[in-house]
Structure formats: C-alpha cells, structure tokens
Scaffold this motif. Structure first.
Motif, PDB file in Angstrom:
ATOM      1  N   MET A   1       0.842  -1.192   0.000  1.00  0.00           N
ATOM      2  CA  MET A   1       0.000   0.000   0.000  1.00  0.00           C
ATOM      3  C   MET A   1       0.880   1.245   0.000  1.00  0.00           C
ATOM      4  O   MET A   1       1.825   1.353   0.775  1.00  0.00           O
ATOM      5  CB  MET A   1      -0.916   0.004   1.233  1.00  0.00           C
ATOM      6  N   THR A   2       0.593   2.171  -0.905  1.00  0.00           N
ATOM      7  CA  THR A   2       1.385   3.388  -1.023  1.00  0.00           C
ATOM      8  C   THR A   2       1.016   4.372   0.076  1.00  0.00           C
ATOM      9  O   THR A   2      -0.157   4.608   0.348  1.00  0.00           O
ATOM     10  CB  THR A   2       1.152   4.047  -2.388  1.00  0.00           C
ATOM     11  N   ALA A   3       2.051   4.938   0.692  1.00  0.00           N
ATOM     12  CA  ALA A   3       1.822   5.916   1.755  1.00  0.00           C
ATOM     13  C   ALA A   3       1.275   7.202   1.161  1.00  0.00           C
ATOM     14  O   ALA A   3       1.655   7.615   0.064  1.00  0.00           O
ATOM     15  CB  ALA A   3       3.118   6.190   2.499  1.00  0.00           C
ATOM     16  N   ASP A   4       0.364   7.826   1.871  1.00  0.00           N
ATOM     17  CA  ASP A   4      -0.162   9.131   1.462  1.00  0.00           C
ATOM     18  C   ASP A   4       0.685  10.197   2.148  1.00  0.00           C
ATOM     19  O   ASP A   4       0.599  10.411   3.354  1.00  0.00           O
ATOM     20  CB  ASP A   4      -1.632   9.272   1.870  1.00  0.00           C
ATOM     21  N   LEU A   5       1.511  10.880   1.358  1.00  0.00           N
ATOM     22  CA  LEU A   5       2.471  11.843   1.888  1.00  0.00           C
ATOM     23  C   LEU A   5       1.948  13.268   1.871  1.00  0.00           C
ATOM     24  O   LEU A   5       2.706  14.223   2.054  1.00  0.00           O
ATOM     25  CB  LEU A   5       3.779  11.760   1.091  1.00  0.00           C
ATOM     26  N   THR A   6       0.644  13.427   1.687  1.00  0.00           N
ATOM     27  CA  THR A   6       0.051  14.763   1.671  1.00  0.00           C
ATOM     28  C   THR A   6       0.114  15.398   3.060  1.00  0.00           C
ATOM     29  O   THR A   6      -0.231  14.772   4.070  1.00  0.00           O
ATOM     30  CB  THR A   6      -1.418  14.686   1.221  1.00  0.00           C
ATOM     31  N   ILE A   7       0.544  16.643   3.110  1.00  0.00           N
ATOM     32  CA  ILE A   7       0.602  17.367   4.380  1.00  0.00           C
ATOM     33  C   ILE A   7      -0.807  17.841   4.740  1.00  0.00           C
ATOM     34  O   ILE A   7      -1.438  18.570   3.979  1.00  0.00           O
ATOM     35  CB  ILE A   7       1.562  18.568   4.291  1.00  0.00           C
ATOM     36  N   THR A   8      -1.274  17.398   5.883  1.00  0.00           N
ATOM     37  CA  THR A   8      -2.636  17.734   6.308  1.00  0.00           C
ATOM     38  C   THR A   8      -2.665  18.660   7.519  1.00  0.00           C
ATOM     39  O   THR A   8      -3.716  19.238   7.831  1.00  0.00           O
ATOM     40  CB  THR A   8      -3.425  16.460   6.634  1.00  0.00           C
ATOM     41  N   ALA A   9      -1.531  18.793   8.204  1.00  0.00           N
ATOM     42  CA  ALA A   9      -1.479  19.684   9.378  1.00  0.00           C
ATOM     43  C   ALA A   9      -0.035  20.084   9.636  1.00  0.00           C
ATOM     44  O   ALA A   9       0.891  19.300   9.405  1.00  0.00           O
ATOM     45  CB  ALA A   9      -2.061  18.991  10.616  1.00  0.00           C
ATOM     46  N   VAL A  10       0.105  21.312  10.095  1.00  0.00           N
ATOM     47  CA  VAL A  10       1.419  21.810  10.530  1.00  0.00           C
ATOM     48  C   VAL A  10       1.231  22.507  11.869  1.00  0.00           C
ATOM     49  O   VAL A  10       0.345  23.360  12.009  1.00  0.00           O
ATOM     50  CB  VAL A  10       2.030  22.798   9.510  1.00  0.00           C
ATOM     51  N   HIS A  11       2.031  22.128  12.846  1.00  0.00           N
ATOM     52  CA  HIS A  11       1.927  22.715  14.176  1.00  0.00           C
ATOM     53  C   HIS A  11       3.222  23.449  14.506  1.00  0.00           C
ATOM     54  O   HIS A  11       4.315  22.891  14.367  1.00  0.00           O
ATOM     55  CB  HIS A  11       1.666  21.628  15.223  1.00  0.00           C
ATOM     56  N   LEU A  12       3.095  24.685  14.944  1.00  0.00           N
ATOM     57  CA  LEU A  12       4.231  25.500  15.346  1.00  0.00           C
ATOM     58  C   LEU A  12       4.140  25.771  16.845  1.00  0.00           C
ATOM     59  O   LEU A  12       3.130  26.299  17.316  1.00  0.00           O
ATOM     60  CB  LEU A  12       4.240  26.828  14.588  1.00  0.00           C
ATOM     61  N   THR A  13       5.179  25.414  17.574  1.00  0.00           N
ATOM     62  CA  THR A  13       5.168  25.595  19.020  1.00  0.00           C
ATOM     63  C   THR A  13       6.400  26.373  19.457  1.00  0.00           C
ATOM     64  O   THR A  13       7.498  25.813  19.548  1.00  0.00           O
ATOM     65  CB  THR A  13       5.135  24.249  19.757  1.00  0.00           C
ATOM     66  N   PRO A  14       6.254  27.670  19.715  1.00  0.00           N
ATOM     67  CA  PRO A  14       7.379  28.432  20.247  1.00  0.00           C
ATOM     68  C   PRO A  14       7.590  28.109  21.714  1.00  0.00           C
ATOM     69  O   PRO A  14       6.625  27.922  22.465  1.00  0.00           O
ATOM     70  CB  PRO A  14       6.949  29.885  20.052  1.00  0.00           C
ATOM     71  N   ILE A  15       8.840  28.009  22.117  1.00  0.00           N
ATOM     72  CA  ILE A  15       9.156  27.649  23.497  1.00  0.00           C
ATOM     73  C   ILE A  15      10.287  28.536  24.013  1.00  0.00           C
ATOM     74  O   ILE A  15      10.996  29.184  23.236  1.00  0.00           O
ATOM     75  CB  ILE A  15       9.576  26.166  23.622  1.00  0.00           C
ATOM     76  N   LEU A  16      10.445  28.562  25.324  1.00  0.00           N
ATOM     77  CA  LEU A  16      11.603  29.177  25.967  1.00  0.00           C
ATOM     78  C   LEU A  16      12.324  28.095  26.754  1.00  0.00           C
ATOM     79  O   LEU A  16      11.713  27.398  27.562  1.00  0.00           O
ATOM     80  CB  LEU A  16      11.176  30.306  26.908  1.00  0.00           C
ATOM     81  N   VAL A  17      13.635  27.953  26.500  1.00  0.00           N
ATOM     82  CA  VAL A  17      14.422  26.930  27.185  1.00  0.00           C
ATOM     83  C   VAL A  17      15.523  27.599  27.998  1.00  0.00           C
ATOM     84  O   VAL A  17      16.044  28.651  27.632  1.00  0.00           O
ATOM     85  CB  VAL A  17      15.031  25.918  26.193  1.00  0.00           C
ATOM     86  N   ALA A  18      15.867  26.979  29.106  1.00  0.00           N
ATOM     87  CA  ALA A  18      16.880  27.525  30.000  1.00  0.00           C
ATOM     88  C   ALA A  18      18.224  27.647  29.295  1.00  0.00           C
ATOM     89  O   ALA A  18      18.615  26.786  28.501  1.00  0.00           O
ATOM     90  CB  ALA A  18      17.013  26.641  31.233  1.00  0.00           C
ATOM     91  N   ASP A  19      18.929  28.732  29.592  1.00  0.00           N
ATOM     92  CA  ASP A  19      20.254  28.968  29.022  1.00  0.00           C
ATOM     93  C   ASP A  19      21.147  29.525  30.131  1.00  0.00           C
ATOM     94  O   ASP A  19      20.758  30.460  30.835  1.00  0.00           O
ATOM     95  CB  ASP A  19      20.152  29.978  27.875  1.00  0.00           C
ATOM     96  N   PRO A  20      22.348  28.982  30.309  1.00  0.00           N
ATOM     97  CA  PRO A  20      23.245  29.502  31.351  1.00  0.00           C
ATOM     98  C   PRO A  20      23.794  30.884  30.980  1.00  0.00           C
ATOM     99  O   PRO A  20      23.681  31.310  29.821  1.00  0.00           O
ATOM    100  CB  PRO A  20      24.375  28.456  31.398  1.00  0.00           C
TER     101      PRO A  20
END
Length: 431
Positions: free
Chosen positions: A1-20
């Motif tokens: 069975m061929t995979a369906d490679l169509t993009i159906t959703a895109v999620h963008l998650t901005p984050i803040l990460v600790a930095d010394p």
C-alpha cells in the motif's frame, strides 16, 4: 500500500528553554532562549519534527509559510524554497540589523527565509523517513561514518545569572579566567568524553584569552584547540594572536569581521581561519574563496536552508580545497539529531563539529541524545530517530506564553545590561 504523503497539518510551538549565563563579545545569554518546534503531519498520521530559531521574526514568517504547505507532498523538498519565496518578509525586521546574538553578521530577508525553511525541511525529512522506514541519512544518500565527533564548546561564564533574575540553576560554575576555563574543559571531558576544545572569545582583552588557550594546551597536550572571538579583533590584533598561538591552534575562527579583513589575516597568519560569519550563504562563497579568506567553513543547516544545502556546501568547499565542519548556536536535541544525520553523510569532515547541546539542561525529547567519547552515534531508526515529549513541550510552551515578551527575542546586550546598566553593544573591532 502506497503511503499518502500529503501534508494535512502543521503545528508551530514556540518555546523558551533555559540557558546559562554564557558570555560573548556582545554580552551574555539570557536566562531563557526562544526556539521554535515544527511538526508536519501527513494524511497517514505520520508526524515529522523540526527545530529552528524562535525569535518573533522567525515565527512571523513560519506562520504563513506553514499555511502554504497544506496539501503539498512531504517529499517535495525543493518546493519548500518556492513557498518561502512567496512569503513576504517585513524589511523593518532585518534591514541593517545583525542576527541572533549579533554573531552572524547583517541580516537579510533571504537569510531569514533560509532559517525558517531549514526547520521545515528537517520536519519533512523526518516524516518522509518514518513513512518509508528509512533513517534521514539514507534519504541524504547514506552515511559514511557510524558516529560523528563533536568538540567541547567552552565559554567564559558567570556562576549564575544576576541576582533577582528568574533562571534555572546549573552546576557548571564560573569560568572567567584561565583556571576556570581549564576546569570547565575537564568537566566536559569527564561528562562527555570530548577530546577537542573550542573557546568562545572576544570577551576579555586578547592577552587574557591567549593565556586561557595556553592553559588548555598545557592541560590537554596535543588536543585540537580553537578560539572564536566573533570578529572582535582588528587585523593587527588577529595576526598577533595567531603568532602567539600558531603552534597550538587547530584553527582561528572569525578573528576579524568581514571577508576583506579575514583575507588580510589569512595571508599572513600561518594559521587556518574558519568562519560562520563571512560565509553563511552561497552568494558569499566566491569572494571568500577567491581571496583565500577562509580555510574551513562551518556550516549550520539553520543558516543554509537545511540538510541538503549543507551537503551542497560541502561539495562546493571540497571543489575549492576548503575544509568544512559545523557551527552551533543554542539548540535542542532535534537539531543535534539533524546535524548528526547530515554530518554522517559528508565525506571530508576532518574537524569535530560544534554543539551547544551539553549546555542545554532542558529538551523536548523523551530521551536526551548521548555523547560517548565525544561522539554521537548515528541513528538507523526511521526518520531522525527521536521522539517528542509532549508534556515537556507543553511546559516549555507555557513558559513562552507566560513571558511578557522580554525574552521572546534573543538579546545578549539587553541581558548584560541587567548586570551592567551602562553596557552598550561594543563596536568592532573591540581590540
């Protein structure tokens, strides 16, 4: 069975990460730094992940870019650049400004687009690899090594962020003199097995940084050493430092600012020069290579537009007899995994790659990527071989949501002014 490679959703998650509180010529790292996590989902429910800068200007470009990807094929990697050209860039965000931390040179709209494309390309490659049951390195032509060597990235560092500034604790301690730098290097070696060392310079007068490199050479005889002052020195100072340290340096990275100055230094230094500042786009290659300004280009897939562009850069550099390795800015495990996959496919990678990852106490992965003997094993699992920790991602996103906007754009000079109110971004050359 061929995979369906169509993009159906895109999620963008901005984050803040600790930095010394890591010091550079512009100032000091803020207690938290922004990153953007990208998820691309296909019609079959497969999700690929990517990572790039999270400053507002990148997020503002990523949002319309993500909308234009809907309905496209996740395998259409070349199409990502076409989409990027269709997205307008606010010139006020880039005109005459310098890039993240002031350490990449002048911004352009094209550089901004490439940094956004890079995160989406990695996410698409991750999804495509999972759909096909292939690791990303196989999609890039196959690995030529089973592990990738990284260098200990040493920084001058305060023991902690200024009193009263909310921050996460770290156990690295201060490093503001040669003894502190050597102690930091020993800690890196004990924890991760690194055997080469790079010091971020441009912080103290050159004689103090010469002393630090000399101390490292004495503590780790025969180990590759690098010094990177981020263009903080004049041609004359660069030549003096090269003469002082020529017997112990693997290379000197961006001692002076710009291709003409680097060419002057290269002509007389007797030490190879590396760059991630004067050559960050293909358009900057002809002048730099023709003038012999650099002997090693430090690729950064976030700068160049992704993993395939990194391979193209390596091929061009090889044609002209210029070495290649990899630059690093503050990044998490997704980017480290991507770096490792592409580095595994580059034939002539003769210098250990840079990585900030050991400095980052937080990540969005279910399992941190491990360094063993200073190396990262190349994953053969489908895609990047990493998995998002949903709870951790949500926690770091909540920190971003709760921020009043002060930390959503990296600004090393502003962070320095918290401790030193009179601090102004130094003009270059500083020395």
């Amino acid at each position: 069975m061929t995979a369906d490679l169509t993009i159906t959703a895109v999620h963008l998650t901005p984050i803040l990460v600790a930095d010394p509180p890591l010091l550079n010529t512009q100032g000091v790292h803020q207690p938290y730094t922004p990153r953007l996590i990208i998820e691309v989902e296909t019609a079959d429910g497969i999700t690929g992940v990517g990572e790039t800068y999270g400053d507002a200007k990148y997020l503002e470009l990523a949002q319309p870019f993500a909308k234009k990807l809907m309905g496209r094929q996740v395998s259409d990697l070349n199409g990502l650049f076409t989409v990027a050209d269709e997205v307008a860039v606010d010139d006020s965000r880039v005109s005459g400004r310098v890039d993240v931390g002031g350490l990449r040179g002048v911004q352009t709209a094209d550089k901004l687009r490439l940094s956004v494309v890079s995160g989406f390309e990695v996410a698409c490659l991750d999804a495509l690899g999972k759909a096909l049951g292939l690791p990303v390195h196989a999609l890039l032509g196959g690995k030529v090594r089973d592990s990738v060597e990284y260098s200990a990235y040493l920084f001058y560092k305060w023991a902690a962020h200024p009193e009263g500034v909310p921050a996460e604790p770290d156990d690295w301690g201060a490093a503001v003199d040669p003894a502190g730098v050597v102690a930091q290097a020993r800690a890196f070696t004990e924890r991760y097995g690194f055997t080469s060392f790079k010091l971020k310079g441009g912080v103290f007068p050159p004689d103090e940084e010469i002393a630090a490199i000399r101390a490292l050479a004495e503590a780790f005889p025969g180990h590759p050493l690098r010094l990177d002052p981020n263009g903080a020195w004049s041609v004359e100072t660069s030549l003096r430092v090269a003469a002082e340290l020529g017997d112990v340096l693997e290379y000197l990275e961006d001692p002076a600012l710009g291709t003409p100055a680097m060419a002057e230094v290269a002509a007389k230094a007797g030490v190879p020069l590396a760059t991630n500042m004067c050559v960050t786009t293909f358009g900057e290659i002809p002048e730099a290579f023709a003038k012999g300004a650099v002997q090693v280009v430090l690729s950064d897939h976030h700068y160049w537009g992704g993993l395939r562009a990194t391979q193209q850069l390596a091929a061009v550099s090889r044609t002209f007899g210029v070495g290649v390795s990899m630059h690093s800015n503050t990044h998490l495990g997704i980017s480290l995994a991507a770096m490792t996959h592409v580095a595994a496919t580059v034939p002539d990678l003769h210098h250990a790659c840079d990585s900030h990852y050991p400095w980052q106490s937080e990540d969005v992965l279910t399992e941190r990527i491990a360094f063993e003997g200073g190396r990262v094993t190349v994953s053969d699992a489908p895609g990047l071989g990493v998995e998002l920790d949903r709870d951790r991602l949500a926690f770091l996103h909540r920190r971003w949501l709760d921020d009043d906007g002060a930390l959503r754009d990296r600004d090393d000079a502003a962070a320095m002014r918290v401790a030193h109110p009179d601090w102004v971004t130094p003009s270059v050359p500083r020395w």
